[in-house]
Design a protein around this motif. Structure first.
Motif, PDB file in Angstrom:
ATOM      1  N   PRO A  72     -23.240 -26.122 -33.551  1.00 18.78           N
ATOM      2  CA  PRO A  72     -23.041 -24.877 -34.301  1.00 18.78           C
ATOM      3  C   PRO A  72     -21.606 -24.369 -34.204  1.00 18.78           C
ATOM      4  O   PRO A  72     -21.048 -23.880 -35.181  1.00 18.78           O
ATOM      5  CB  PRO A  72     -23.997 -23.903 -33.604  1.00 18.78           C
ATOM      6  N   LYS A  73     -20.997 -24.531 -33.030  1.00 21.04           N
ATOM      7  CA  LYS A  73     -19.659 -23.957 -32.840  1.00 21.04           C
ATOM      8  C   LYS A  73     -18.600 -24.653 -33.685  1.00 21.04           C
ATOM      9  O   LYS A  73     -17.549 -24.092 -33.932  1.00 21.04           O
ATOM     10  CB  LYS A  73     -19.274 -24.002 -31.360  1.00 21.04           C
ATOM     11  N   ILE A  77     -19.327 -21.227 -39.121  1.00 22.24           N
ATOM     12  CA  ILE A  77     -20.138 -20.312 -39.914  1.00 22.24           C
ATOM     13  C   ILE A  77     -20.470 -19.121 -39.018  1.00 22.24           C
ATOM     14  O   ILE A  77     -20.381 -19.211 -37.801  1.00 22.24           O
ATOM     15  CB  ILE A  77     -21.432 -20.975 -40.429  1.00 22.24           C
ATOM     16  N   ASN A  95     -18.057  -7.428 -28.181  1.00 22.66           N
ATOM     17  CA  ASN A  95     -19.043  -8.159 -28.966  1.00 22.66           C
ATOM     18  C   ASN A  95     -18.390  -8.737 -30.212  1.00 22.66           C
ATOM     19  O   ASN A  95     -18.603  -9.892 -30.563  1.00 22.66           O
ATOM     20  CB  ASN A  95     -20.173  -7.215 -29.392  1.00 22.66           C
ATOM     21  N   TYR A  98     -15.727 -11.570 -29.382  1.00 28.23           N
ATOM     22  CA  TYR A  98     -16.105 -12.708 -28.523  1.00 28.23           C
ATOM     23  C   TYR A  98     -15.713 -14.051 -29.143  1.00 28.23           C
ATOM     24  O   TYR A  98     -15.124 -14.913 -28.472  1.00 28.23           O
ATOM     25  CB  TYR A  98     -17.609 -12.661 -28.246  1.00 28.23           C
ATOM     26  N   SER A  99     -16.015 -14.218 -30.432  1.00 26.46           N
ATOM     27  CA  SER A  99     -15.729 -15.511 -31.060  1.00 26.46           C
ATOM     28  C   SER A  99     -14.226 -15.781 -31.080  1.00 26.46           C
ATOM     29  O   SER A  99     -13.787 -16.905 -30.900  1.00 26.46           O
ATOM     30  CB  SER A  99     -16.283 -15.525 -32.485  1.00 26.46           C
ATOM     31  N   LEU A 102     -13.091 -16.750 -27.615  1.00 26.93           N
ATOM     32  CA  LEU A 102     -13.440 -18.147 -27.318  1.00 26.93           C
ATOM     33  C   LEU A 102     -12.447 -19.101 -27.949  1.00 26.93           C
ATOM     34  O   LEU A 102     -12.177 -20.175 -27.418  1.00 26.93           O
ATOM     35  CB  LEU A 102     -14.844 -18.465 -27.851  1.00 26.93           C
ATOM     36  N   ARG A 103     -11.890 -18.703 -29.085  1.00 25.11           N
ATOM     37  CA  ARG A 103     -10.927 -19.573 -29.775  1.00 25.11           C
ATOM     38  C   ARG A 103      -9.510 -19.313 -29.318  1.00 25.11           C
ATOM     39  O   ARG A 103      -8.568 -19.831 -29.911  1.00 25.11           O
ATOM     40  CB  ARG A 103     -11.034 -19.354 -31.284  1.00 25.11           C
ATOM     41  N   ARG A 146     -19.297  -8.558 -36.108  1.00 24.82           N
ATOM     42  CA  ARG A 146     -19.083  -9.770 -35.330  1.00 24.82           C
ATOM     43  C   ARG A 146     -18.933 -10.975 -36.263  1.00 24.82           C
ATOM     44  O   ARG A 146     -18.196 -11.906 -35.982  1.00 24.82           O
ATOM     45  CB  ARG A 146     -20.281  -9.968 -34.397  1.00 24.82           C
ATOM     46  N   ARG A 150     -14.247 -13.174 -38.027  1.00 25.60           N
ATOM     47  CA  ARG A 150     -13.804 -14.555 -37.891  1.00 25.60           C
ATOM     48  C   ARG A 150     -13.376 -15.193 -39.193  1.00 25.60           C
ATOM     49  O   ARG A 150     -12.827 -16.280 -39.202  1.00 25.60           O
ATOM     50  CB  ARG A 150     -14.950 -15.356 -37.298  1.00 25.60           C
TER      51      ARG A 150
ATOM     52  N   MET B 174     -23.477 -19.526 -29.422  1.00 24.77           N
ATOM     53  CA  MET B 174     -23.136 -20.882 -29.843  1.00 24.77           C
ATOM     54  C   MET B 174     -22.536 -20.884 -31.239  1.00 24.77           C
ATOM     55  O   MET B 174     -21.635 -21.660 -31.540  1.00 24.77           O
ATOM     56  CB  MET B 174     -24.372 -21.781 -29.771  1.00 24.77           C
ATOM     57  N   ASP B 176     -20.901 -18.333 -32.383  1.00 22.36           N
ATOM     58  CA  ASP B 176     -19.590 -17.712 -32.180  1.00 22.36           C
ATOM     59  C   ASP B 176     -18.560 -18.703 -31.653  1.00 22.36           C
ATOM     60  O   ASP B 176     -17.378 -18.387 -31.597  1.00 22.36           O
ATOM     61  CB  ASP B 176     -19.717 -16.540 -31.198  1.00 22.36           C
TER      62      ASP B 176
END
Lengths: 355, 277
Positions: A72-73, A77, A95, A98-99, A102-103, A146, A150, B174, B176
């Motif tokens: 999924p990551k 999407i 929140n 977060y994505s 992570l990147r 959230r 992205r 996941m 994210d």
């Protein structure tokens, strides 16, 4: 933004198939709604696109690239869950970011993107709060925030509004539509609520029992339902159905099982004497008419909705509904004249398919 | 109108008080005997508090007995056991809660089976296994044995905590951009802190008070844990109750401190507000 191609997708859990040969092309920037009753496979299909469920056979391509085996990551999407799935131990700002964290996006960039999304969604004063200190509507907004920070290739929505009350649902529906207009992002939206499907979709995919029943614009599905399932599912109150026999000849007509004869248009696909189902939407039933071909129906119940009136009528044992805006019918009782205009009738053959 | 609820509440509070008094009385008695001078122990009859209190027993235990060594050994054994078991149980509990794999059913059944044996039956075989490995009379050996016996229960405990955390959360992580392990570490684990605290506490106290294996596997004062150490106050002709109780009071301190540290997590449900309205 990207297109999504779904080719001959199948899904089985053990020996139980839940999706049968689903084929779907979703264009760049299109808003597609998957609609159907619980257990029709719509959420499974969405989760397969997200990578949360494996693909039994077939292929999913995002922006032309096969993603069947991607985690999924790596699919780029975003998804909004029915439960919102906010991280309870993080503030609203965390929140949403977060994505990006992570990147390993630069801090200044994160701050500006988050504040941009927050102001778009009216979340500015709430950024430091934890999810438990938010109302349902606010949580819903954070979940959307959230997703949009992205700028993913596509948005997936899994019944995002079903935990909200009716008023809020209406409001968020409009906001989602506005957001889609602003961002122009490819979106796939799962719901069992046909109103949401009708109001949001560029195209609706109606599903039942793991099969796609019909794909088309909302008005296509409303005006020309492909089969009995779609006819009954789209529209509220639902379409009326009468079982009976189609008679061809000098004056084509439909004879219901209860012995009522309803004038019809010519349907070459139906043979004389073929058993069929006749459908008509409640809003198309003419009541109180003085037309010479009017039938007599008994009024069983009158339901005022404020916006209009739903009349529960019957021809003998065959019950049906009519919808009218004329308040004179609030006091209707006994027998009233009813006309089913031939040009408004839908016919379905013995297999339930439109003719 | 209002008299009845007040009466009920008073009765309720009294019942709770009575229970607390009942539960804590042995601890109180421990403290009472610990501060009673030896000459008053048998001469005063049964009294709630001695006419003269003293800290001599504590002084003796700390300065002239091997108790500090026992204490240190117990701390090492219980602490390491608690940490190792909790790490293992978190991982295996997560696996049982989230993954479907072949033989899962049998694995669970086997783990349950290990909990059904009376430990006494296993003392001899375990001694036989550890002896050639040089793990008898060693704290490492004790940690291994305690870990082995505590992991199954702790795994079930952790599994139930993981089961309580919605799957949506890690799926969201996941999507994210997290791997399953990052989602576990950054999203799920922080939410399981109450569960981890409970497991740590449970395993720590279990190891802290374990007597059977420590008695059988350890000989000599150097490696003894404190439950074994307490027995050294029992000699052939007399029991030194004052010193034994003083040692007991001291042994309670780390357990109390430990629970004081983790109680915040034990009472707090962190997942509130995660999903739904």
């Amino acid at each position: 933004m990207a297109s999504i191609d779904i080719a001959n997708i199948r899904k089985s859990y053990g020996i139980h198939p839940v999706l049968h040969d689903v084929d779907l092309k979703i264009g760049d920037g299109e808003f597609v709604v998957l609609v159907g009753p619980s257990g029709c496979g719509k959420s499974t299909l969405l989760r397969m696109i997200a990578g949360l469920e494996s693909v039994t056979s077939g292929e999913i391509r995002i922006a032309g690239k096969r993603v069947n085996e991607l985690a999924p990551k790596d699919r780029d999407i975003a998804m909004v869950f029915q439960s919102y799935a906010l991280y309870p131990h993080m503030s609203v700002a965390n929140n949403m970011s977060y994505s990006l964290r992570l990147r390993k996006v630069a801090k200044e960039k994160i701050a500006s993107v988050v504040s941009g999304a927050a102001s778009k969604l009216g979340l500015d004063p709430l950024l430091e709060r934890r999810p438990r200190a938010l109302s349902g509507g606010q949580r819903q907004r954070v979940a959307m925030g959230r997703a949009i920070v992205r700028e993913p290739k596509a948005f997936l929505f899994d019944e995002p509004l079903s935990n909200l009350d009716a008023r809020l649902r209406e409001q968020m529906r409009a906001e989602i539509k506005k957001l889609h207009k602003d961002l122009g992002a490819t979106s796939i939206y799962v719901t069992h609520d046909q109103i949401e499907a009708m109001t949001l979709a560029d195209r609706i995919v109606a599903m039942n029992g793991g099969f796609v029943q019909q794909v088309g614009s909302p008005l296509d599905l409303y005006d020309r339902p492909a089969n009995l399932f779609v006819a009954g599912f789209i529209g509220s109150p639902g379409m009326n159905f009468f079982e009976g026999t189609y008679r061809n000849g000098q004056s084509p007509r439909f004879e219901t099982k209860g012995g009522v004869t309803i004038p019809a248009q010519v349907h070459a696909e139906l043979a004389d004497g073929a058993s069929a189902t006749l459908g008509i939407r409640p809003e198309h039933v003419e009541i109180g008419t003085t037309a010479p071909d009017a039938l007599k129906a008994t009024v069983d119940l009158v339901e005022p909705t404020g916006f209009g009136i739903i009349l529960h009528l019957s021809f003998g044992k065959a019950i049906f509904k009519a919808f009218t805006n004329d308040r004179a019918f609030l006091k209707a009782s006994g027998e009233i004249p009813v006309r089913l205009p031939p040009e408004r009738l839908h016919f379905f053959d013995a297999d339930g398919n439109r003719v | 109108m209002r008299a009845k609820p007040i009466l009920l509440m008073t009765a309720h509070r009294l019942a709770i008080l009575a229970y607390i008094a009942f539960a804590l009385f042995p601890l109180y008695w421990l403290l009472k005997v610990a501060v009673t001078p030896n000459d008053l122990l048998y001469s005063e009859g049964i009294r709630l508090w001695p006419s003269r209190a003293t800290l001599d027993h504590f002084d003796f235990v700390l300065r002239h007995s091997a108790f500090p060594t026992f204490f240190k050994n117990s701390l090492i054994v219980s602490g390491s056991t608690a940490v190792i078991v909790t790490i293992l149980a978190s991982l295996s509990g997560y696996a049982l809660s989230r993954f479907n794999f072949r033989g899962k059913y049998w694995l669970v059944a086997l783990m349950l089976l290990t909990q059904m044996f009376p430990l006494v039956m296993l003392v001899a075989p375990i001694f036989k296994i550890l002896s050639p490995l040089g793990l008898t009379n060693s704290l490492t050996g004790l940690v291994i044995v305690y870990t082995a016996f505590n992991v199954p229960f702790a795994t079930f405990l952790m599994q139930s905590f993981f089961d309580g955390i919605p799957k949506d959360l890690e799926e969201a992580a996941m999507i994210d951009g997290a791997t399953q392990f990052v989602a576990f570490r950054q999203i799920i684990l922080p939410l399981t802190l109450p569960g981890i605290a409970a497991t740590l506490g449970f395993v720590f106290t279990a190891a802290w008070s374990e007597l059977l294996f420590s008695l059988m596997l350890i000989s000599g004062n150097d490696q003894a844990t404190f439950p074994v150490g307490l027995l050294s106050f029992v000699s052939k002709f007399s029991v030194d109750f004052g010193q034994m109780m003083a040692a007991g009071v001291l042994a309670l301190i780390p357990a109390c401190l430990f629970f004081l540290l983790i109680q915040r997590y034990l009472v707090q449900g962190l997942t509130a507000g995660a999903v739904k309205g």
